[in-house]
Scaffold this motif. Sequence first.
Motif, short mmCIF file in Angstrom:
data_model
loop_
_atom_site.label_atom_id
_atom_site.label_comp_id
_atom_site.label_asym_id
_atom_site.label_seq_id
_atom_site.Cartn_x
_atom_site.Cartn_y
_atom_site.Cartn_z
N ARG A 493 11.20 101.56 21.64
CA ARG A 493 10.51 101.14 20.41
C ARG A 493 11.00 101.94 19.20
O ARG A 493 11.29 101.37 18.14
CB ARG A 493 9.00 101.31 20.58
CG ARG A 493 8.15 100.80 19.42
CD ARG A 493 6.68 100.96 19.72
NE ARG A 493 6.22 102.31 19.48
CZ ARG A 493 5.59 102.72 18.38
NH1 ARG A 493 5.36 101.86 17.39
NH2 ARG A 493 5.19 103.97 18.24
N LEU A 494 11.11 103.25 19.35
CA LEU A 494 11.53 104.09 18.24
C LEU A 494 12.99 103.86 17.88
O LEU A 494 13.36 103.83 16.70
CB LEU A 494 11.30 105.57 18.58
CG LEU A 494 9.83 106.00 18.71
CD1 LEU A 494 9.74 107.43 19.22
CD2 LEU A 494 9.11 105.88 17.37
N ARG A 495 13.85 103.68 18.89
CA ARG A 495 15.26 103.44 18.58
C ARG A 495 15.44 102.10 17.88
O ARG A 495 16.24 101.99 16.94
CB ARG A 495 16.11 103.51 19.86
CG ARG A 495 17.62 103.61 19.54
CD ARG A 495 18.42 103.90 20.78
NE ARG A 495 18.52 102.73 21.66
CZ ARG A 495 19.22 102.71 22.79
NH1 ARG A 495 19.85 103.81 23.18
NH2 ARG A 495 19.28 101.63 23.54
N SER A 496 14.73 101.09 18.30
CA SER A 496 14.81 99.78 17.63
C SER A 496 14.36 99.89 16.18
O SER A 496 14.98 99.33 15.27
CB SER A 496 13.94 98.75 18.37
OG SER A 496 14.42 98.52 19.66
N ALA A 497 13.27 100.63 15.94
CA ALA A 497 12.77 100.80 14.57
C ALA A 497 13.78 101.56 13.72
O ALA A 497 13.96 101.26 12.53
CB ALA A 497 11.44 101.54 14.60
N LEU A 498 14.46 102.54 14.29
CA LEU A 498 15.45 103.32 13.55
C LEU A 498 16.61 102.44 13.11
O LEU A 498 17.05 102.51 11.94
CB LEU A 498 15.95 104.46 14.44
CG LEU A 498 16.75 105.57 13.79
CD1 LEU A 498 15.92 106.31 12.76
CD2 LEU A 498 17.26 106.54 14.85
N LEU A 499 17.10 101.60 13.98
CA LEU A 499 18.20 100.71 13.63
C LEU A 499 17.78 99.71 12.56
O LEU A 499 18.57 99.35 11.68
CB LEU A 499 18.70 99.97 14.88
CG LEU A 499 19.40 100.84 15.93
CD1 LEU A 499 19.57 100.06 17.22
CD2 LEU A 499 20.75 101.32 15.41
N ALA A 500 16.51 99.26 12.61
CA ALA A 500 16.03 98.30 11.62
C ALA A 500 15.80 98.95 10.26
O ALA A 500 16.03 98.32 9.22
CB ALA A 500 14.73 97.66 12.12
N ARG A 501 15.37 100.22 10.24
CA ARG A 501 15.09 100.89 8.97
C ARG A 501 16.38 101.23 8.21
O ARG A 501 16.39 101.26 6.97
CB ARG A 501 14.31 102.18 9.25
CG ARG A 501 14.04 103.07 8.04
CD ARG A 501 13.03 102.48 7.08
NE ARG A 501 13.59 101.61 6.07
CZ ARG A 501 12.93 101.08 5.06
NH1 ARG A 501 11.64 101.31 4.94
NH2 ARG A 501 13.52 100.30 4.20
N TYR A 502 17.47 101.47 8.95
CA TYR A 502 18.74 101.82 8.33
C TYR A 502 19.80 100.79 8.70
O TYR A 502 20.77 101.08 9.39
CB TYR A 502 19.18 103.22 8.78
CG TYR A 502 18.20 104.30 8.42
CD1 TYR A 502 18.18 104.85 7.14
CD2 TYR A 502 17.27 104.77 9.35
CE1 TYR A 502 17.27 105.85 6.80
CE2 TYR A 502 16.37 105.76 9.02
CZ TYR A 502 16.37 106.29 7.75
OH TYR A 502 15.47 107.28 7.42
N PRO A 503 19.63 99.55 8.25
CA PRO A 503 20.53 98.47 8.69
C PRO A 503 21.97 98.73 8.26
O PRO A 503 22.25 99.06 7.12
CB PRO A 503 19.95 97.23 8.00
CG PRO A 503 19.19 97.75 6.83
CD PRO A 503 18.63 99.08 7.28
N GLY A 504 22.88 98.58 9.21
CA GLY A 504 24.31 98.72 8.92
C GLY A 504 24.79 100.15 8.78
O GLY A 504 25.99 100.37 8.57
N GLU A 505 23.92 101.14 8.91
CA GLU A 505 24.32 102.52 8.69
C GLU A 505 24.58 103.28 9.98
O GLU A 505 25.23 104.33 9.96
CB GLU A 505 23.25 103.26 7.88
CG GLU A 505 23.08 102.76 6.46
CD GLU A 505 22.13 103.63 5.65
OE1 GLU A 505 21.77 104.72 6.13
OE2 GLU A 505 21.76 103.21 4.54
N LEU A 506 24.05 102.81 11.09
CA LEU A 506 24.14 103.53 12.35
C LEU A 506 25.05 102.80 13.33
O LEU A 506 25.02 101.57 13.42
CB LEU A 506 22.76 103.71 12.97
CG LEU A 506 21.79 104.61 12.20
CD1 LEU A 506 20.39 104.51 12.77
CD2 LEU A 506 22.28 106.05 12.21
N THR A 507 25.83 103.55 14.08
CA THR A 507 26.61 102.97 15.16
C THR A 507 25.66 102.63 16.29
O THR A 507 25.00 103.53 16.85
CB THR A 507 27.66 103.97 15.67
OG1 THR A 507 28.48 104.37 14.58
CG2 THR A 507 28.53 103.34 16.75
#
Length: 513
Positions: A493-507
């Motif tokens: 849940r937390l990893r999914s939220a992290l990717l959604a909060r910073y779209p396109g910034e994380l590998t």
Amino acid sequence: PRPRHTLAFAAGIAAIAVVFALPRITSASAGTETWSKPHIVILGIDSLRNDLTVPRHGEAEVPNVRAFLAASRRFEDATTSLARTYPSWMTILTGRHPVDTNARYNLMPRKLVHEGETIGASLRAQGYRAIYATDEVRFANFDRSFGFDQMITPPVGASDFLLGYVGDMPLVNLVADLPFGGALFPSNHANRAANVTYRPGQFLRRLERELAIDGPSFITIHLTLAHWPYAWAGMAVPTAPEEYRKAYAAATAAVDRQFGEVLALLADKGVLDNAIVVLLSDHGEALGADNDSIIRQTGSSREVWDSLWGHGTSVLSPNQYQVLLAMRAFGRAKLPGPEENYAWPVSLEDLRPTLEQLATGRAPRGVDGVSLVPFMADPASAGALASRIRFTETDFNTLSTLEGHYQASGLVDEAAIYYEMDPASGWMQLRPGRLPELIAEKQRAAIGAKALVAAIPGGPGRGVRYLYADRENAHPRALEGPLDGPGDAEARRLRSALLARYPGELTPPGELP
């Protein structure tokens, strides 16, 4: 011709004579006017730790802060989205996350920041007068365009980064400390950036002279003594970790006295006859304490060091991004619900919608924060916040900033290729062309009630490492694969939220959750 120093000395003596010939300026009487709308006051103390301690020295000597907290509603689990002054204050003023305002760094180019409506602008539309006051502007460049009617600040500009070096001249020190010194040496008078000439009483006297209350007011006052270099006039700048802690102890004690004097000044001007006052820190400060890092036994030496010192250097350092946040009503003003402290997961993003609802009865739309007023009125309903996810990220760090040295040597000498002076404003700013590489170097974290997921860049070509940890656990574990195990639900849940909060910034990880 006469030597230059002789002319300068003569000019200084003449200026001093003029100062003492002037009539004494006293604060204006608050009068007997009353207003139905409460004053809204935000008192910020830079770098104050939420736990009010000085590592290896015990409790911080802050009796005025503790007295305020004893009579306030304290939000015990409050965080900032980015533990640096400018991004944090942008969040306070807008109620929006740095990704949405693009206030991703200190000294972000003004033209790239999209603040939208601020609380100052919103309250001005409701009849308030908005005032911003601080004793240092090096890293938080605000002006009237952010929704303020009056600015009580030192001049903003590139010269601020040299004041700690060129301002240490006896005549400048003497004259800058006088009331008329603001006209002769505006960059030195009541300016914490000029730490060799700054005295805490200067800023208080300036507030007394310039702060005028003639109607409902939104007042923001930011005190910066507790920020590095933890030194002011007559004090040596610390150079080693144990000296940092001793100097921080002295600085927090001094800023606590300032805070008490500011409250007394506000009372003298009638503000506290009807006011809602917020006390906050824009970020904390890691000083090598055992609880300053949750990666001590598992990270690299660089990662451990970064999490143990400073602020905005690591998302694995709770005392960097956890902040002090408390609210108190004075005089005729009232706060909803019972008088108690709250352990809810809240963010500085929540402050604007909360204060606007208290002031006007209506929370703003289009913000990332939530109004805490309904939960204060009915604490039993705050269970809705239990599943909340908050976010934090790091700022740009030179080697000097990672070691806590926020001076010209770090920001100019080491980082000259990253900064420039905006010719239109004279402000220092990051070079826009460097922002993509700086964004790639950021650490980021998604914070749940009891755990977090951190994204740690691995360097060029190495992607991002995802770590999962209890918020108090010194043994994070790496996240790999699909995370489909029975104990992986919160990490997923937390990893999914992290990717959604910073779209396109994380590998993304090898297999997205």
